[in-house]
Design an enzyme around this catalytic site. Sequence first.
Site, short mmCIF file in Angstrom:
data_model
loop_
_atom_site.label_atom_id
_atom_site.label_comp_id
_atom_site.label_asym_id
_atom_site.label_seq_id
_atom_site.Cartn_x
_atom_site.Cartn_y
_atom_site.Cartn_z
CB ALA A 1 -0.91 -0.02 1.22
CB CYS B 1 -3.79 -5.41 6.21
SG CYS B 1 -3.57 -3.68 6.65
CE LYS C 1 1.90 -10.49 0.83
NZ LYS C 1 1.75 -9.47 1.85
#
Length: 330
Positions: free
Chosen positions: A25, A107, A151
Site C-alpha cells: 500500500a 494487513c 496472502k
Amino acid sequence: MMNLYKPVTIGSLTLPGNLFLAPVAGYSNRAFRSICIEQGADFTCTEMVSSEALTRKGVRTELLLPRAENEIRYAVQLFGSEPEVMYRAALLLAPWRPDAVDINCGCPVPKVVKTGAGSALMRSPEKLGRVVAAVVRASNESLGGVPVTVKIRSGWDAASLNYRECGRAAGESGAALVCLHPRTRTQGYAGRSDWFQIADLVSRLAVPVAGSGDLFSPEDAERMFRETRCAAVMFARGAMGNPFIFAAARALLSGDTWRAPIPRERFETAFRQLVLLARDVGEGLACREMRKQFCAYTKGINGGAALRNRLIHADTIEEYQVILDCSPLG
Ligand SMILES: Cc1cc2nc3c(=O)[nH]c(=O)nc-3n(C[C@H](O)[C@H](O)[C@H](O)COP(=O)(O)O)c2cc1C
C-alpha cells in the site's frame, strides 16, 4: 547448478517466472508496477483495495484498479471481512479483467483489523474459508474463473500461530495459491520473518505457496527458494526504489551474469516512474510521493546525500529534471 528461476502455475494461470512484486500500500501503484515489469517482475499485484469502498463505488478505488500498459498479467488485491461484500466487490472487478484476485489476510493496520479484515480474518479460519469461497464463486461467475489467491501471516500473535489452519482453509475453499509472510500481526514489520514456517506450509499444502518476508537482495531470494522450496518469492520493501532487484535475482537464479545499473540509469528509471505517476495522480502529488522513492533510488550512490537534499525540495517534474540532469553523478 540447478536453475531456480522457473514458471509457476496458479490454477488456470501460468506465469513465466517465479519473481513477484508484493502488494504494498502506498507503493505498488501502477506506475511502480509498470517499472517493475520493465525490470523483470513476473507478476504484480495492486495495492489492497477495500471491498466496502468498491461496492459503494468509492472514487479513489477506481484509481487503484487499472493495469499498467505493459502489465500483461496482474492481480487485484481485495480486503474485507464479509463474504457477501467480498463476493459483490469481486464481481465488480470484471471490467478490469484481472488475471487473479488476491485476498488480504495479513494487513496489521488498526483501521483495517477493527473491521474484521486483513490479519483479523486469521482469527477465524472458518470465516476466512467462507471469504475465499465467496470470491471463488464471483470469479467463476464473472471473471472467467481466474485463480483466487490468499496472502496470510503467521497468525494473530505468538500465542496463536495458525498459518497451517488458515492455509488449509484457503486451499479447501478453492484458493489456487497461498502466500505466507511469516510474521504475526503483533509483530507488524519488526523482527525477522520465520522462513521455517514457509517451508512447513509448502510441505503441507497441495496448492503452491509463495514466500514473503525479508527479501532485500537477490541472494535472499535464492536462499528462500533453497530453504523453503516455495513456488515463488514476493519482493516488497526490497523492491522499493530498487526495481532492479528483479533482473538481478533472475540472473542469479539462472546462473547468468548481471550488470548493476549505473547512477544515470537509476535516475532515468526513477524519473520515468515520476512521469508515469504524475499521469495518474497529478504532478504535485506525484512529486511529493516520489521523494521517498528517490531517496531509495539514490541510496549508496556517491554524492547521493547532497542530491537527496536538493530532491526533497522539488515540487515539479521540471525541477526534478534539472536536478537530475545537472547531477555530476551520472
Ligand atoms: C508500507 C507497506 C505496505 C504494505 N501493504 C500491503 C498490502 O496492501 N497488501 C499486502 O498483502 N501486504 C502489504 N504489505 C506487506 C508486504 O506485501 C510484505 O508481505 C511484507 O512487507 C514482508 O516483506 P518484506 O519484509 O520483504 O518487506 C505491506 C508492507 C509495507 C511495508
